[in-house]
Design a protein around this motif. Structure first.
Motif, PDB file in Angstrom:
ATOM      1  N   LYS A   7       2.403   9.460  11.425  1.00 50.93           N
ATOM      2  CA  LYS A   7       1.572   8.903  10.369  1.00 50.93           C
ATOM      3  C   LYS A   7       1.912   9.569   9.040  1.00 50.93           C
ATOM      4  N   THR A   8       1.636   8.855   7.976  1.00 51.79           N
ATOM      5  CA  THR A   8       1.796   9.455   6.654  1.00 51.79           C
ATOM      6  C   THR A   8       0.426   9.752   6.080  1.00 51.79           C
ATOM      7  N   LYS A  22       3.106  10.515  -0.642  1.00 49.85           N
ATOM      8  CA  LYS A  22       3.036  10.349   0.808  1.00 49.85           C
ATOM      9  C   LYS A  22       3.802  11.475   1.482  1.00 49.85           C
ATOM     10  N   GLU A  23       3.162  12.050   2.485  1.00 54.00           N
ATOM     11  CA  GLU A  23       3.802  13.119   3.243  1.00 54.00           C
ATOM     12  C   GLU A  23       3.786  12.747   4.707  1.00 54.00           C
ATOM     13  N   TYR A  24       4.915  12.965   5.374  1.00 57.45           N
ATOM     14  CA  TYR A  24       5.012  12.634   6.788  1.00 57.45           C
ATOM     15  C   TYR A  24       4.271  13.673   7.610  1.00 57.45           C
TER      16      TYR A  24
END
Length: 1087
Positions: free
Chosen positions: A959-960, A906-908
């Protein structure tokens, strides 16, 4: 000490003196939780009682001893053979070669028909022709009449085509959303390509395993067979253009090295830079795995978009292209543009890189994205590219201004390229695609119909347009494609590409050829491309779960080294890429049960190439029982009698008989086909006689279990509380038998042994999980687990393997097991834990006591029984971190480090760039007054547009998103030789004791833990993956490093008869520039 503690415990149980109780209580505090508090003998008693009870239940209801006895009776009449891996892989390669050859022949017939039809056709600009438009068919207007191009089109559901409604007699035509359905070029192309309908049908008659066949036209339309209705998305758009599909691009052009030059001078500010970014992104879309590229931004200086890749090119795989796209968003415009230096740099890169022997070693091109050029730079071209003109120049003029169009078009014409002007975002794709047809000219003039094969992929736009619905997600496929040329004499030197024909091959078809029964329980087959990318492999995971199954971004470019990662030196990968035949061996760690468990084994690999394709195939056999196979023999009559019993099923994805090759066999089940084959009623059926003989043998040997299980089910005194729900067996030939002890609608786990439970059934590339794990247990013992394949944690599976012989060379012939209610299983455990040796029945300790916690864990550390129901199924280290750490220190459990190179992290998503918002040209086209806005933007009102976009960007913040990453994670395995142990943990001065005891004849352990100390400060031991972070220098190395690859054999970079005057659109060359070109062209012709 232990003896003294037992004495005191006994005294405590019998004494009634208060003072003594106080004395003992003080002693307990003093030695709080020391190992004397948990008598090993009592825990051993509990473990023995529970082990005996649960094994008795498992053996009784599974019938394991009966089945073992039946195989033993036949031990002397069967023949055990060692599997010849080299012979196995060569036979498999021949089968695959034959299948691929048939698909290529069907494609070649389409090429011949298309070229003949075009040769006979004379273009008519006034031609009117009603065709079946894929989007409009069966559409009616408000009055109930068919709309134009939407005539009535008969459609019927067909399971061979994903249960879509199709027409097996006709094809349909799809026209991209941004093109006019009745454009004369399209109407003429659709008209002459109608001749393909007959060939489509004929191909399908000859080879019923074919699925989609199609013709992608260079004009943009797409003819597809069988005919099927297409559906736009919620915006009324179909994001499909056949010309930017990999199969089209690979077939149309030769491999190429490309340098993209992007003007970032001050005049490129605003919308021009946005269009330039989109143009570069579209160019990247046209590059494939056999191409190499780099991007250079220039103003008064040269800026490599990725500074790490200064002076080199990288392969145009998905990962690299995405990496460059991220850097494109960081470009900004300022200064003046010095194009001469940028061109010189581009020529130097292409020359130097070519001399190293790397890259495509074929076509070369420079893509120039700019808003103008003040001169022709003929001195640069004369120094670096003339007279050979090996590097083509493709200028893209950004904006509406045409002041510098002549200079840019001259560059294209003088260097065998093509000039295009791009005024709006909606113009980008169509103009970018034109360069492909220029690059294809040499191949067309040579009239070389190179057969190309794509890597494994899913065409999501096509699946969406067809409204394909599948719980497993779209299936992977490869495409075989060939170019279609104009054969008219008058256009020969123009090298006109008419389009590309192709047919899809689901990789599931490839897997049906794999003789799974010969590969053993842990064995598998796999195939890779010439670039080392996986075509098929059981460890390829193209989808990830996020509410619904979705494709991973780089799923089609997973390298073999990323799944066979123990091969650190790429010995296996490189040998296969270079199409060698040979063997390789290494120790591996194979994960099962969704990566939570690991099996350590030694694999032998055998590999060879698949002739006529760029693919290589390999098989892996695990040493030990995986290298041996046995052959039994029974009469056909006896075998068929037992095979047709209602409790028998065969592996869905195994091929006993090929029912796909003949239309009349499609309705047959495998058992029906076997019967027809053996009785001689369908001699044309192609069946695996060897596999059938063995499955008949297994049917006869396992037949007594049906009567045994039925007897248990009918006996009312047995299983009165319905704790055991189902019993099952599987054999090495994919045969399964099942028996229900409760009605089907009362099963606690409804998915077990169904197609929904992928890991629990025989599959195209693996044996069931309960079979695989049982095979690695000590013979005669059961393996117990709570399945992770379902969210329903209410059942326990128990299974055991059946060996033919008593030595290590013995094949595992079958596995049997039961499914029981978790509540029933846990009740048996708690009952056993109430036993003790005290004569008066007053136990010194009890799991009911709040001072101790009792757990039942499996050999991988997962909890099956605990007082806290919410902890069921969790990893023990998450609940008892201090104890798990101690077990690891003592060697009772081992930590095994594993790697996942297909992970998603997961990346912001902190912000959204305006260029990303504008990246879809179709979205822009749909906006009202687009042309007016662009006009305003040309007058530097870009900031007005960006206000609206920034609002959209704000909405996406926070969002991620899932991005590809590499991770490291642990798995845990118990040490088999350690049956029992005790230990103490120092929790900030408080000593906490525990006992771990193996449950006999199982993979289970009882863990009893003193609960008198607070060890919450000890961190948990988790199985969470950790992202592998690469520093900048390592990131740079990974970008630059190029693994071995096999270059395509075909290459068509240029042709002496090529007409280089077909070199641009939008403007005509002035007389002066034409005159300047004439000497250059004359010199080229004289050579």
């Amino acid at each position: 000490m232990l003896g003294n503690w037992r004495s005191i415990s006994s005294h405590m149980c019998s004494s009634s003196f208060p003072l003594l109780w106080i004395f003992v209580g003080l002693n307990v505090v003093e030695v709080a939780g020391s190992q004397q508090g948990i008598p090993l003998s009592v825990v051993k008693l509990w473990a023995s009682a529970f082990g005996g009870e649960i094994k008795s239940i498992s053996a009784k209801y599974s019938g394991s001893q009966l089945l073992q006895k039946k195989y033993k009776e036949l031990e002397k009449s069967v023949r055990v053979e060692e599997i010849d891996g080299v012979k196995l892989v060569k036979n498999l390669a021949v089968k695959m070669e034959e299948m691929f050859r048939k698909k290529a022949e069907a494609t070649r017939r389409l090429v011949e028909a298309a070229e003949e039809a075009h040769h006979q056709h004379e273009d008519n600009p006034d031609l009117e022709y009603e065709y079946f438009n894929a989007v409009l068919i069966n559409e009616v207007d408000e009055e109930g009449n068919n709309v134009e191009l939407g005539a009535e089109f008969l459609l019927e559901p067909n399971d061979h085509f994903n249960n879509l409604s199709v027409n097996l007699s006709l094809s349909v035509v799809q026209v991209p959303t941004n093109m006019y359905n009745k454009d004369p070029d399209i109407v003429n192309g659709v008209y002459w390509s109608e001749a393909l309908n007959r060939v489509f049908v004929d191909n399908f008659e000859k080879d019923p395993t074919l699925i989609w066949q199609y013709f992608g036209s260079a004009k943009g339309f797409f003819r597809q067979y069988p005919g099927v209705k297409w559906h736009p998305d919620e915006h009324g758009v179909i994001g499909f253009d056949c010309r930017n599909r990999k199969w089209y691009i690979q077939a149309a052009t030769s491999p190429k090295d490309v340098v993209i030059l992007v003007d970032v001078s001050g005049s490129m500010k605003g919308l021009r830079l946005t269009i330039a970014r989109q143009t570069v992104s579209s160019i990247l879309d046209t590059l494939g795995d056999d191409d190499f590229f780099n991007i250079i931004a220039y103003n008064q200086e040269i800026h490599y978009v990725e500074p790490c890749l200064n002076g080199t090119l990288v392969r145009a795989d998905r990962t690299n292209k995405d990496h460059f796209r991220e850097h494109l968003d960081k470009l900004f415009a300022k200064g003046i543009g010095l194009l001469g230096e940028a061109l010189t740099e581009a020529f130097t890169i292409l020359s130097d890189f070519n001399q190293t022997g790397r890259g495509s070693l074929c076509s070369q091109a420079i893509m120039l994205v700019t808003d103008g050029a003040t001169q022709m730079y003929d001195d640069v071209f004369e120094r670096h590219n003339w007279p050979e003109r090996k590097v083509r120049i493709f200028p893209y003029l950004i904006g509406r201004e045409s002041a510098f169009a002549d200079n840019l078009k001259w560059m294209a014409c003088a260097n065998k390229g093509y000039f295009s002007q791009i005024s709006t975002l909606a113009d980008v794709q169509e103009n970018v695609m034109r360069y492909l047809h220029v690059m294809s000219r040499p191949k067309v003039i040579d009239h070389e119909h190179d057969t190309v094969w794509t890597e494994a992929y899913v065409d999501s736009a096509l699946s969406q347009a067809h409204k394909v619905k599948s719980k497993a997600g779209p299936s992977l496929m490869t495409t075989v494609a060939m170019p279609v040329f104009s054969t008219k004499n008058e256009t020969k030197n123009q090298g006109i590409l008419l389009g590309v024909v192709g047919t899809d091959i689901p990789l599931q078809e490839l897997m049906k050829l794999i003789p799974k029964h010969m590969l053993g329980i842990h064995g598998y087959a796999f195939a890779i491309t010439n670039n080392g990318y996986i075509l098929t492999h059981p460890d390829l995971r193209p989808l990830y779960q996020e509410g619904q199954k979705r494709r991973k971004p780089n799923y089609s470019s997973v390298d073999l080294s990323e799944v066979e990662w123990e091969d650190k030196d790429d010995i296996l990968r490189n040998a296969m890429v270079n199409r060698r035949t040979g063997t390789f061996s290494m120790e591996v760690k194979k994960t099962v049960d969704r990566g939570r468990r690991v099996l350590k084994m030694h694999n032998d690999y055998y590999y060879t190439d698949i002739k006529g394709t760029p693919f290589s195939v390999g098989v892996a056999l695990s040493r030990g029982h995986g290298k041996f196979f046995f052959r039994g023999n029974v009469s056909v009559e006896a075998g068929l009698r037992d095979l047709e019993q209602p409790d028998v099923a065969l592996a869905d994805e195994w091929t006993y008989c090929n029912t796909e090759e003949q239309h009349e066999h499609r309705h047959l089940t495998q058992i029906q086909a076997i019967k027809l084959f053996l009785t001689g009623r369908r001699p044309q059926l192609k069946c695996d006689r060897e596999l059938i003989q063995e499955v008949l043998f297994d049917a006869v040997v396992t037949a007594p279990l049906e009567a045994y299980w039925t007897g248990l089910a009918l006996n009312k005194s047995e299983n009165s509380d319905k704790g055991v729900e189902i019993t099952f067996l599987g054999t090495r030939t994919g045969l399964t038998r099942t028996n229900l002890f409760v009605p089907a609608d009362q099963l606690s786990n409804q998915d077990f042994l169904t197609a929904e439970d992928k890991e629990g059934v025989f599959n195209a590339d693996h044996f069931p999980l309960w079979y695989k794990r049982a095979a690695e247990q000590v013979p005669g013992t059961f393996i117990y687990s709570i399945p992770f394949s379902t969210e329903n944690k209410s059942v326990v599976l128990a299974s055991t393997a059946i060996q033919l012989l008593d030595d290590r060379k013995s094949p595992i012939v079958a596995a049997v097991g039961i499914q029981m209610k978790l509540e029933y299983f846990q009740r048996k455990f708690w009952t056993a834990c109430r036993q003790c040796t005290a004569l008066d029945g007053k136990c010194s300790i009890s799991c009911d006591n709040e001072d101790i916690n009792c757990y039942l864990i499996d050999n991988n550390g997962f909890i099956l029984v605990t007082e806290e129901h919410s902890q069921t199924g969790l990893f023990f280290g998450e609940v008892e971190g201090a104890v798990m750490n101690k077990l690891l220190q003592m060697g009772s459990f081992k930590r095994i480090t594993l790697y996942d190179y297909q992970a998603q992290c997961k990346e912001y998503a902190g912000s959204s760039d305006s260029a990303r918002t504008l990246s879809d040209p179709f979205t822009v086209v749909k906006w009202l007054l687009t042309e007016l806005v662009i006009f305003l933007l040309e007058f530097n009102l870009y900031s007005w547009w960006n206000v609206d976009l920034s609002v959209k960007a704000q909405r996406s913040r926070g969002k991620t998103m899932m991005v590809p990453c590499d991770t490291e994670y642990p798995a845990f395995v118990s040490e088999r030789t350690i049956k029992e142990t005790t230990g103490n943990i120092d929790c900030e001065g408080c000593i906490r004791s525990f006992v771990i005891q193996q449950i006999p004849s199982s993979n289970l352990f009882m863990v009893v833990v003193d609960n008198k100390c607070d060890c919450s400060s000890s961190p948990p031991v988790t199985m969470d993956p950790i992202e592998i972070m690469y520093n900048e220098s390592l990131k740079c190395y990974r970008l630059k490093f190029q693994k071995d690859r096999k270059k395509p054999e075909s290459c068509h970079p240029f042709h002496p008869e090529e007409n280089a005057m077909e070199c641009g659109s939008a403007t005509r060359l002035s007389g002066a520039l034409t005159a300047a070109l004439l000497p250059l062209i004359a010199a080229a012709v004289s050579r």
